[in-house]
Design a protein around this motif. Structure first.
Motif, PDB file in Angstrom:
ATOM      1  N   VAL B  16     -20.732 -39.054  12.565  1.00 52.95           N
ATOM      2  CA  VAL B  16     -21.288 -40.277  11.791  1.00 52.95           C
ATOM      3  C   VAL B  16     -22.306 -40.732  12.618  1.00 52.95           C
ATOM      4  CG1 VAL B  16     -18.980 -40.950  10.968  1.00 52.95           C
ATOM      5  CG2 VAL B  16     -19.750 -41.736  13.356  1.00 52.95           C
ATOM      6  N   ALA B  17     -22.567 -40.881  13.924  1.00 47.78           N
ATOM      7  CA  ALA B  17     -23.535 -41.407  14.596  1.00 47.78           C
ATOM      8  C   ALA B  17     -24.992 -40.860  14.030  1.00 47.78           C
ATOM      9  CB  ALA B  17     -23.570 -41.162  16.013  1.00 47.78           C
ATOM     10  N   THR B  43      -6.780 -38.420  22.055  1.00 44.75           N
ATOM     11  CA  THR B  43      -7.580 -39.447  22.610  1.00 44.75           C
ATOM     12  C   THR B  43      -8.924 -39.588  21.796  1.00 44.75           C
ATOM     13  OG1 THR B  43      -8.976 -40.009  24.542  1.00 44.75           O
ATOM     14  CG2 THR B  43      -8.453 -37.659  24.293  1.00 44.75           C
ATOM     15  N   THR B  44      -9.006 -38.625  21.160  1.00 47.97           N
ATOM     16  CA  THR B  44     -10.271 -38.397  20.546  1.00 47.97           C
ATOM     17  C   THR B  44     -10.416 -39.128  19.135  1.00 47.97           C
ATOM     18  OG1 THR B  44     -10.734 -36.292  21.016  1.00 47.97           O
ATOM     19  CG2 THR B  44     -12.048 -37.009  19.019  1.00 47.97           C
ATOM     20  N   ARG B  45     -11.574 -40.036  18.832  1.00 47.70           N
ATOM     21  CA  ARG B  45     -11.788 -41.027  17.785  1.00 47.70           C
ATOM     22  C   ARG B  45     -12.066 -40.076  16.338  1.00 47.70           C
ATOM     23  NH1 ARG B  45     -13.705 -45.371  20.951  1.00 47.70           N
ATOM     24  NH2 ARG B  45     -14.338 -43.980  22.711  1.00 47.70           N
ATOM     25  N   VAL B  46     -11.330 -40.545  15.405  1.00 48.09           N
ATOM     26  CA  VAL B  46     -11.486 -39.983  13.977  1.00 48.09           C
ATOM     27  C   VAL B  46     -11.904 -40.939  12.810  1.00 48.09           C
ATOM     28  CG1 VAL B  46      -9.925 -38.663  12.163  1.00 48.09           C
ATOM     29  CG2 VAL B  46      -9.578 -38.323  14.422  1.00 48.09           C
ATOM     30  N   TYR B  47     -13.157 -40.475  12.391  1.00 45.21           N
ATOM     31  CA  TYR B  47     -13.717 -41.442  11.482  1.00 45.21           C
ATOM     32  C   TYR B  47     -13.229 -40.942   9.956  1.00 45.21           C
ATOM     33  CZ  TYR B  47     -15.950 -43.209  15.509  1.00 45.21           C
ATOM     34  OH  TYR B  47     -16.068 -43.752  16.674  1.00 45.21           O
ATOM     35  N   ARG B  49     -13.733 -42.035   5.617  1.00 46.17           N
ATOM     36  CA  ARG B  49     -14.552 -42.576   4.561  1.00 46.17           C
ATOM     37  C   ARG B  49     -14.442 -44.172   4.823  1.00 46.17           C
ATOM     38  NH1 ARG B  49     -11.165 -41.113   1.736  1.00 46.17           N
ATOM     39  NH2 ARG B  49     -10.783 -42.932   0.471  1.00 46.17           N
ATOM     40  N   ARG B  50     -13.256 -44.948   5.116  1.00 43.31           N
ATOM     41  CA  ARG B  50     -13.364 -46.332   5.426  1.00 43.31           C
ATOM     42  C   ARG B  50     -14.414 -46.771   6.301  1.00 43.31           C
ATOM     43  NH1 ARG B  50     -10.416 -49.897   8.470  1.00 43.31           N
ATOM     44  NH2 ARG B  50     -10.011 -51.856   7.376  1.00 43.31           N
ATOM     45  N   ASP B  51     -14.337 -45.972   7.619  1.00 45.30           N
ATOM     46  CA  ASP B  51     -15.100 -46.369   8.567  1.00 45.30           C
ATOM     47  C   ASP B  51     -16.612 -46.141   8.482  1.00 45.30           C
ATOM     48  OD1 ASP B  51     -12.700 -46.640  10.479  1.00 45.30           O
ATOM     49  OD2 ASP B  51     -12.390 -44.740  10.318  1.00 45.30           O
ATOM     50  N   ARG B  52     -16.985 -45.102   7.492  1.00 48.58           N
ATOM     51  CA  ARG B  52     -18.345 -44.912   7.119  1.00 48.58           C
ATOM     52  C   ARG B  52     -18.819 -46.025   6.458  1.00 48.58           C
ATOM     53  NH1 ARG B  52     -20.109 -39.633   6.161  1.00 48.58           N
ATOM     54  NH2 ARG B  52     -20.376 -40.270   4.313  1.00 48.58           N
ATOM     55  N   THR B  53     -17.941 -46.386   5.203  1.00 54.31           N
ATOM     56  CA  THR B  53     -18.260 -47.564   4.496  1.00 54.31           C
ATOM     57  C   THR B  53     -18.611 -48.762   5.279  1.00 54.31           C
ATOM     58  OG1 THR B  53     -16.801 -46.841   2.958  1.00 54.31           O
ATOM     59  CG2 THR B  53     -17.517 -49.037   2.590  1.00 54.31           C
ATOM     60  N   ARG B  54     -17.874 -49.124   6.326  1.00 50.52           N
ATOM     61  CA  ARG B  54     -17.943 -50.319   7.233  1.00 50.52           C
ATOM     62  C   ARG B  54     -19.191 -49.918   8.011  1.00 50.52           C
ATOM     63  NH1 ARG B  54     -13.065 -53.881   7.784  1.00 50.52           N
ATOM     64  NH2 ARG B  54     -14.195 -54.565   9.552  1.00 50.52           N
ATOM     65  N   LEU B  55     -19.315 -48.910   8.363  1.00 49.23           N
ATOM     66  CA  LEU B  55     -20.685 -48.697   9.360  1.00 49.23           C
ATOM     67  C   LEU B  55     -21.929 -48.939   8.341  1.00 49.23           C
ATOM     68  CD1 LEU B  55     -21.867 -47.987  11.996  1.00 49.23           C
ATOM     69  CD2 LEU B  55     -21.364 -45.560  11.431  1.00 49.23           C
ATOM     70  N   GLY B  56     -21.853 -48.465   7.029  1.00 49.85           N
ATOM     71  CA  GLY B  56     -22.891 -48.769   6.325  1.00 49.85           C
ATOM     72  C   GLY B  56     -23.138 -50.276   6.190  1.00 49.85           C
TER      73      GLY B  56
END
Lengths: 132, 132
Positions: B16-17, B43-47, B49-56
DNA sequence: CTTGACGTTGACGTCAACGTAAAGCAGCAT
DNA sequence: ATGCTGCTTTACGTTGACGTCAACGTCAAG
């Protein structure tokens, strides 16, 4: 009456600060960064129309989210020497870059506004389905 | 073809970054501020669609010059509960405030663009008067 | 089993944009 | 002369938005 070139209305730092809704510290900060360059009467700063114009441009730039050093290059552009052809061509190029940036922002802004409108629509529909 | 609710495409933080042109540190910073809340696989972050939307939305907000905590209240608005009438009315009020802000920005932006156009005009005139 | 390649959590550094306190001069009203 | 008010500089503090290590976990490949 003395009709000399006495278009010389001046303001003190408190006056311009209050007028533009910022603190004197902010105004001085802009001076430190070279964004405005008031004259001095002795040790005291003297602000003229030109300084107020630039201050207005600075604050509008801030409302648009530009950093101060970028704002400086922008407003310096307006006062840049345009005597030689090469200088004018340089300035025109800078204008193009600026416009591209501003138009990108306007696209973002319009997108945000249309999304907001859609969201409001949904909310109003939800509301219309709630009794009472 | 297994029609379960397997709309479950996921991404890693690097992905995502890179996709959004920011660093992983930035993404984590937004998480610290509560702007995005990826799940964890161990322990690993899982992104998703919702997270990508918000990041946008976050990055667009940044391009528009909003501070991050303000951005959070804005995008949280989109996910806010709207079950009760009072909640919906609150949200609609917030929408109005947001729109007023955005429209002020658009005015500033349009002013800047027309000024820029006028300035370009002057420069072109100056240029046309220079020989060679 | 070691070596990368990525992932994680602190914790401190940095830069911009001011805020804020300390201390001093300058005019002028009492 | 004395104090008040407004302006000045100097200098350190603060906040937001990350950057930059350091130190460690983890998992597939050699």
């Amino acid at each position: 009456m003395a009709s000399r070139s006495e278009d010389e209305q001046t303001w003190t730092i408190r006056e311009v600060a209050e007028e533009f809704g910022v603190t004197h510290r902010t105004v001085r900060h802009y001076e430190e960064l070279g964004l405005i360059t008031p004259e001095r009467r002795g040790t005291t700063r003297v602000y003229r129309r030109r300084d107020r114009t630039r201050l207005g441009l600075i604050l509008r730039g801030k409302r648009l989210g530009f950093p101060l050093d970028e704002i400086r290059t922008i407003i310096d552009l307006y006062d840049a020497p345009r005597g030689r052809r090469s200088q004018l061509e340089y300035v025109l190029g800078q204008i193009d870059e600026r416009r591209a940036d501003l138009e990108q922002r306007r696209r973002d802004l319009d997108d945000a506004l249309t999304e907001l409108a859609r969201f409001e629509e949904r909310c109003r529909e939800d509301l219309s389905r709630i009794p009472r």
